[in-house]
Each structure stands twice: as C-alpha cells, then as structure tokens.
Design a protein around this motif. Sequence first.
Motif, mmCIF file in Angstrom:
data_model
loop_
_atom_site.group_PDB
_atom_site.id
_atom_site.type_symbol
_atom_site.label_atom_id
_atom_site.label_comp_id
_atom_site.label_asym_id
_atom_site.label_seq_id
_atom_site.Cartn_x
_atom_site.Cartn_y
_atom_site.Cartn_z
ATOM 1 N N ILE A 449 0.861 -1.186 0.000
ATOM 2 C CA ILE A 449 0.000 0.000 0.000
ATOM 3 C C ILE A 449 0.898 1.236 0.000
ATOM 4 O O ILE A 449 2.123 1.131 0.005
ATOM 5 C CB ILE A 449 -0.921 0.047 1.250
ATOM 6 C CG1 ILE A 449 -0.068 0.024 2.522
ATOM 7 C CG2 ILE A 449 -1.926 -1.079 1.251
ATOM 8 C CD1 ILE A 449 -0.856 0.325 3.778
ATOM 9 N N ASP A 450 0.300 2.394 -0.002
ATOM 10 C CA ASP A 450 1.025 3.665 0.171
ATOM 11 C C ASP A 450 0.099 4.580 0.962
ATOM 12 O O ASP A 450 -0.734 5.281 0.397
ATOM 13 C CB ASP A 450 1.384 4.277 -1.185
ATOM 14 C CG ASP A 450 2.044 5.651 -1.047
ATOM 15 O OD1 ASP A 450 2.386 6.035 0.099
ATOM 16 O OD2 ASP A 450 2.203 6.343 -2.073
ATOM 17 N N GLU A 463 -12.885 -9.131 1.659
ATOM 18 C CA GLU A 463 -12.629 -9.797 0.382
ATOM 19 C C GLU A 463 -12.596 -8.736 -0.710
ATOM 20 O O GLU A 463 -13.300 -7.721 -0.629
ATOM 21 C CB GLU A 463 -13.739 -10.818 0.076
ATOM 22 C CG GLU A 463 -13.793 -11.988 1.033
ATOM 23 C CD GLU A 463 -12.608 -12.924 0.899
ATOM 24 O OE1 GLU A 463 -12.032 -12.993 -0.213
ATOM 25 O OE2 GLU A 463 -12.237 -13.572 1.903
ATOM 26 N N ASP A 464 -11.798 -8.977 -1.735
ATOM 27 C CA ASP A 464 -11.699 -8.034 -2.843
ATOM 28 C C ASP A 464 -12.938 -8.183 -3.745
ATOM 29 O O ASP A 464 -12.947 -8.951 -4.709
ATOM 30 C CB ASP A 464 -10.421 -8.310 -3.639
ATOM 31 C CG ASP A 464 -10.278 -7.378 -4.826
ATOM 32 O OD1 ASP A 464 -10.702 -6.205 -4.701
ATOM 33 O OD2 ASP A 464 -9.745 -7.812 -5.863
ATOM 34 N N ARG A 490 -4.605 -4.986 -2.080
ATOM 35 C CA ARG A 490 -5.131 -6.352 -2.119
ATOM 36 C C ARG A 490 -3.988 -7.309 -2.422
ATOM 37 O O ARG A 490 -2.975 -6.942 -3.042
ATOM 38 C CB ARG A 490 -6.227 -6.488 -3.164
ATOM 39 C CG ARG A 490 -5.754 -6.277 -4.587
ATOM 40 C CD ARG A 490 -6.902 -6.345 -5.566
ATOM 41 N NE ARG A 490 -6.427 -6.201 -6.943
ATOM 42 C CZ ARG A 490 -7.232 -6.183 -8.016
ATOM 43 N NH1 ARG A 490 -8.544 -6.275 -7.839
ATOM 44 N NH2 ARG A 490 -6.730 -6.058 -9.220
ATOM 45 N N SER A 491 -4.156 -8.537 -1.993
ATOM 46 C CA SER A 491 -3.130 -9.549 -2.230
ATOM 47 C C SER A 491 -3.161 -10.036 -3.675
ATOM 48 O O SER A 491 -2.120 -10.271 -4.297
ATOM 49 C CB SER A 491 -3.326 -10.731 -1.274
ATOM 50 O OG SER A 491 -4.620 -11.296 -1.422
ATOM 51 N N GLU A 492 -4.400 -10.206 -4.201
ATOM 52 C CA GLU A 492 -4.592 -10.622 -5.593
ATOM 53 C C GLU A 492 -6.046 -10.358 -5.953
ATOM 54 O O GLU A 492 -6.873 -10.074 -5.088
ATOM 55 C CB GLU A 492 -4.276 -12.114 -5.749
ATOM 56 C CG GLU A 492 -5.137 -13.007 -4.865
ATOM 57 C CD GLU A 492 -4.729 -14.466 -4.935
ATOM 58 O OE1 GLU A 492 -3.823 -14.777 -5.725
ATOM 59 O OE2 GLU A 492 -5.315 -15.278 -4.206
ATOM 60 N N VAL A 493 -6.358 -10.469 -7.220
ATOM 61 C CA VAL A 493 -7.726 -10.238 -7.654
ATOM 62 C C VAL A 493 -8.654 -11.241 -6.966
ATOM 63 O O VAL A 493 -8.433 -12.455 -7.024
ATOM 64 C CB VAL A 493 -7.860 -10.386 -9.190
ATOM 65 C CG1 VAL A 493 -9.323 -10.231 -9.611
ATOM 66 C CG2 VAL A 493 -6.992 -9.355 -9.891
ATOM 67 N N GLY A 494 -9.655 -10.699 -6.278
ATOM 68 C CA GLY A 494 -10.606 -11.551 -5.581
ATOM 69 C C GLY A 494 -10.102 -12.108 -4.267
ATOM 70 O O GLY A 494 -10.809 -12.869 -3.601
ATOM 71 N N GLY A 495 -8.867 -11.735 -3.875
ATOM 72 C CA GLY A 495 -8.293 -12.247 -2.634
ATOM 73 C C GLY A 495 -8.561 -11.310 -1.461
ATOM 74 O O GLY A 495 -9.509 -10.522 -1.459
#
Length: 532
Positions: A449-450, A463-464, A490-495
Amino acid sequence: MAPKVLVSDKLSETAVQIFRDRGIDVDFMPDLGKDKEKLAEVIGQYDGLAIRSATKVTPTILEAATNLKVVGRAGIGTDNVDKEAASKKGVIVMNTPFGNMITTAEHAIAMMFAVARQIPEASESTHAGKWEKSKFMGVELTNKTLGVIGAGNIGGIVCDRARGLKMKVIAYDPFLSDEKAAKMHVEKVELDDLLSRSDFITLHVPFIAGVTENILSAENLAKTKKGVRIVNCARGGLVDEEALAELLKSGHVAGAAFDVFKVEPAKENPLFNLPNVVCTPHLGAATTEAQENVALQVADQMSNYLLTGAVENALNMPSVTAEEAKVMGPWIKLAEHLGAFAGQMTDEPIKAINILYDGVVADMNLEALNCSAIAGIMKKANPDVNMVSAPVVAKERGIQISTTNQDKAGAFDGYIKITVVTEGMERSVAGTVFSDGKPRFIQIKGINIDAEIGAHMLYTTNEDVPGIIGTLGQTMGENGVNIANFTLGRSEVGGGAIALLYVDEPVKADVIAKLCDTGMFRQVKQLQFDVA
C-alpha cells in the motif's frame, strides 16, 4: 511552551546561563536537593532536573515528577539516582563521564606518589617539629610495574601518564582490544597475571554488583606480589577493605591510597589510622576545572535533549547525537507508528518482536530505533510508556526482541518492517520515510500500500469484491466523518484486501457498528497515532 529545568545542587552560574541562553526556563535552587520533602513538592513542575551528588533522586521523588523527562548528573557517579525507577518512569538519566577524566586520573597519579614516598605522614611529622628523615624511606615509580584494572577513559589517561613516568604498564580490561592495547603501548594481561606482577595496582572500573564488586577480594588480594601498593580513586566496594587492612598489617601490602570507600561519607573504616595508608574524601573530581567542565557539559546535554531530542551519555537509553537526531527523527517517528499499528492490532499477549531494517536505515542507530518501535507497541497496554521505559516493560513481560539489518532489497531506499508474534499468529507492518520527511505505511499483512499516517485512522479487512469503496464512503459521509486520505490494497484479484482511511476525527462506535452490520468487512478497527 519552553521546557522547564530545576537545578537543585551547586552548579556554576555559567552552567545555569547556558540553559537561559538556549531558551529554557530554569530555576536555580542550589540547596533544594538536600530537602527531599520540598523537592517532592515542586518537582512535578519540571521537565529536567540538574544535580550533583547532594540531590537523591528516589522512587518517591520520581513518583512526584509527573512531567520529568531527564535527570542530568554533573559528574560520573549516579549512585544517588534510582536508575531502575527512572527507567520505569520513562526518565532519561545522563551523566558527564568526560568532564573530570583528567582530574580523576591526575588524582590517582598523585595518590600513587603520595603512598610511594609516604608524603602525608612525613608532612605531619615535620609539622610536629620532628626530623625523621630515615623513617620515611620511599620507592621510585620509575621502572616499576603498574597494573591498571580498567583501561577505559580515565584508566587510559593513567596509562599514558604512567608511561611518561617510565613505568611499565600492564592492563586488565575485558573490553580492551589487542589493537587498542598496542596503540596505548600497554601490555594486555589477565587479572591473575596483573596481580602477581604489579608493584602498584590502580583501579578504574565502575562498581557493578556481582561483576566488579570486590574485584580485589580477599582471595585476589592474596595473589598480589609482596610489597604491592594499591590505589583506588574509582568507586567504593571494588576492594575488600577488611582483607586489605589485614594484609597491610602483615606487611604483604606495603601501602594503599584510597579516595573512595564502601560506605560514604566514611566516618570510620578498616583502613583508617594504618601506617602508610593515604586517604582523601572522594576528591577525584574536586578541581575547579573539573567542576566547571561537568556543569557546563550537563547543561549542554540536557538542553540538547529537551530542545532537539539528542541523547548524550545516557545510562538507560541509547545515545543519539544532535546530528543523528536530525537525520533519524522521521525514522524514529516511523518506528513508533509501525509499533503503534502492530500493538493496536494485537489483542493476545506478545511473545516476540522482530524488527527488520533495510537499506539506508540499516546504517542508523538501531538501538534507538528499537526503543521507539517497542514503545509504540507497548503503548496500547500502557499509554505512559516511552523510549526509555518500553524496553524495561518488554523485558518484564518476557518479550523476546530480535533485530535484522540488510542491504537495500526493495523498491525503497530504506524501510522498517515490524513483526509481532503471539501464541496464535504473526502480524507484520512495514513503512518508509519519503523525501518530504513524512512516514508512510507501505505494507500490511504482506499487502503493498502507500498510506499517509494521520492521528485518526480506520483500518478494514475484506474480500476483494465490488462495493467496498462505496460502502465506506457512503457510511462515513452519512455520519459526518470527513476522509482526508483513502488507501486500498489487495493480495490478488478476488483475494484478501485492506483499506486505511485517514479521517479528521475519531470514528464513533456506532459508525463502526454500522460498517460491521453490512457484512462486507472481516474486521473494522479504529487506530490512533501520535503525529505531533
């Protein structure tokens, strides 16, 4: 408001003026330190306390010192300050170890001469009208072996002066490297070797219970060379005075010169009134020059800390020079913020704290950064904890602290990563300092993040899925909460995903409840940071 300092002992007017010239509000009450009740009454007004030896900084005084940040001792010895109580209270204890080095070393050399030539006894005899020339047969220092126990600041000066007197100098000091010994032109030896070879022995170590306490015990004194002369201008309690007295009476020890005693003021002592024993009333630092030097030094050190955060010659906290404070200031603040995040997010007892320093920050004063990080973590349980008291609190709780530093391994010039370990989980957070000097969060739970850091923040995990931003924005807006900055990761799409909201004021409990009631968030947590 300007910091306020109390001078409760006899410091010079020049030293007091240093505080004034630096813009510090100072009260000069040189006799107040002797009145512990009055001192306890007024100490709560002050940020700093400057003392010599008359003021006793006891747990009672510290309990009343609600605003105290630093105690400065003009001199080396701090036996009159309860350092454990000060550390728990978060009060820095400073001394001035360099201002009287030469004076104390010179006194040791003078005492060596005095006992070698029996000067005090010869003077007393001559004043009495006697002319006992044959009675006071002395020994030369030239070509004699001097054993120096403790070859640090003062001991090192004694070594140098003794070499100038053409003495052979041997030294016992576990911290003396072979390279340093060679540079000093002294022979580094073990203690037993020093005891058996020395014609004169002089001590220059601090008193540490169970370590240097009775370093010249009855057993060690028995190992000394017959005819040895022993000088102690360091600290009382380093020598078994009763055992030494017996060896003086037997003739095994030819003489002794003591400036310090196990119990002071020394009204009676086993060494008193023995022939060829020279005693002085703790005069090691008692010269005009030394008293002025340490007074000026303590005023400078305390002013630097109260005005810039520089920590010099502290006994219960890592030192941070004025130059380091300028460069490290934002990083110290970042370490505190990272610790505060981890601490506020952790509800279980903490077992360990692991701190990683990467890149430019890895070359900084890591001890000071550690203290700041630990303070941030511990503030959830104890809001009054600070950089001084935090390591003490962590140690009392059995928390293991580990530190790792590495060369630049990421996209940033430097960053700090803190991992908190409990029985059931690990939680990590990382941050950096941008070129504008502002700390930023750059990773939480492994998610990049920033995020700008504000006094009041809201942290969510989810959840994403679509709708998170809208739900957060709408709920905040409907309840009059203004968002200054909004960061997602987010960690990954949908994660797994996280959000950090920097808001203008604390978010009320009912607003947090409304967010939880949406069913869209795994966690909603309000966070507070000291950004002043």
